[in-house]
Design a protein around this motif. Structure first.
Motif, PDB file in Angstrom:
ATOM      1  N   ASN A 167       4.313  -1.827   1.242  1.00  0.00           N
ATOM      2  CA  ASN A 167       2.864  -1.838   1.442  1.00  0.00           C
ATOM      3  C   ASN A 167       2.253  -3.180   1.043  1.00  0.00           C
ATOM      4  N   LYS A 168       2.826  -3.829   0.048  1.00  0.00           N
ATOM      5  CA  LYS A 168       2.351  -5.147  -0.375  1.00  0.00           C
ATOM      6  C   LYS A 168       2.703  -6.217   0.659  1.00  0.00           C
ATOM      7  N   ILE A 169       3.985  -6.282   1.031  1.00  0.00           N
ATOM      8  CA  ILE A 169       4.427  -7.378   1.903  1.00  0.00           C
ATOM      9  C   ILE A 169       3.971  -7.207   3.345  1.00  0.00           C
ATOM     10  N   SER A 170       3.623  -5.981   3.731  1.00  0.00           N
ATOM     11  CA  SER A 170       3.120  -5.762   5.095  1.00  0.00           C
ATOM     12  C   SER A 170       1.594  -5.851   5.139  1.00  0.00           C
ATOM     13  N   LEU A 171       0.972  -6.182   3.998  1.00  0.00           N
ATOM     14  CA  LEU A 171      -0.476  -6.341   3.858  1.00  0.00           C
ATOM     15  C   LEU A 171      -1.246  -5.087   4.261  1.00  0.00           C
ATOM     16  N   SER A 172      -0.755  -3.939   3.812  1.00  0.00           N
ATOM     17  CA  SER A 172      -1.463  -2.677   4.016  1.00  0.00           C
ATOM     18  C   SER A 172      -2.878  -2.821   3.464  1.00  0.00           C
ATOM     19  N   PRO A 173      -3.900  -2.458   4.249  1.00  0.00           N
ATOM     20  CA  PRO A 173      -5.279  -2.631   3.778  1.00  0.00           C
ATOM     21  C   PRO A 173      -5.632  -1.742   2.591  1.00  0.00           C
ATOM     22  N   GLY A 174      -4.827  -0.729   2.310  1.00  0.00           N
ATOM     23  CA  GLY A 174      -5.122   0.181   1.216  1.00  0.00           C
ATOM     24  C   GLY A 174      -4.637  -0.268  -0.143  1.00  0.00           C
TER      25      GLY A 174
END
Length: 177
Positions: A167-174
């Protein structure tokens, strides 16, 4: 009250002034869509509130009262809910779940009464919310992110971590980056 400033790091000059009272924790800010517009939400470190900011106009569109100051705020693009803690408040054992469609608190969870709850992370698909019970006799508690029902509890000593690097490296907006 006070005014914050958003700076464009490429040119080093202010691009907007934001009316943010108190002390927002922008390092824990997240983004989500609301009524077709991108919003940013941030907890406040010294008061029980979250600010929701329209990322096009930089206007504060809603201030959501919480039981106390929070530190972590998390969501996921596959769920309409944002999870906020009261990490630095009293009591600090609850989490507020906010519906991004109504911008209202729809549920309060208390994973372990009397023990600090916080630092929610989501699984890669957003199906589960992972909650830390930050105590020497604590736990990592897995919740169904749609029903808010507890799925599993893993006993741990003061857990605190990034349980989903994707979620961090894929730049999840959440999540904050």
């Amino acid at each position: 009250g006070g005014r914050g400033v958003v700076v464009n790091l490429d040119v080093g000059r202010p691009i907007a002034a934001i009316d943010l009272p108190g002390l927002p924790h922008l390092g824990s800010g997240i983004a989500f869509e609301h009524d077709g517009r991108w919003m940013m939400a941030t907890p406040h470190l010294k008061e029980g509130a979250l600010s929701v900011i329209d990322l096009e106009t930089w206007a504060v569109v809603k201030r959501i009262a919480t039981p106390g100051p929070g530190f972590f705020l998390r969501g996921h693009q596959n769920t309409p809910y944002v999870w906020a803690d009261v990490f630095m408040g009293k009591p600090n054992d609850s989490l507020q779940i906010i519906d991004t469609r109504s911008l209202e608190i729809v549920r309060t969870l208390t994973p372990s009464p009397g023990k600090t709850a916080g630092h929610v992370e989501f699984t890669r698909d957003g199906r589960y919310a992972l909650v830390n019970v930050w105590d020497m006799e604590g736990a990592l508690v897995v919740y169904d992110a749609a029903t808010f029902e507890e799925v599993k509890r893993l006993p741990m000593k003061k857990p605190s971590g990034k349980y989903n690097v994707y979620n961090k490296i894929s730049l999840s907006p959440g999540t904050s980056h």
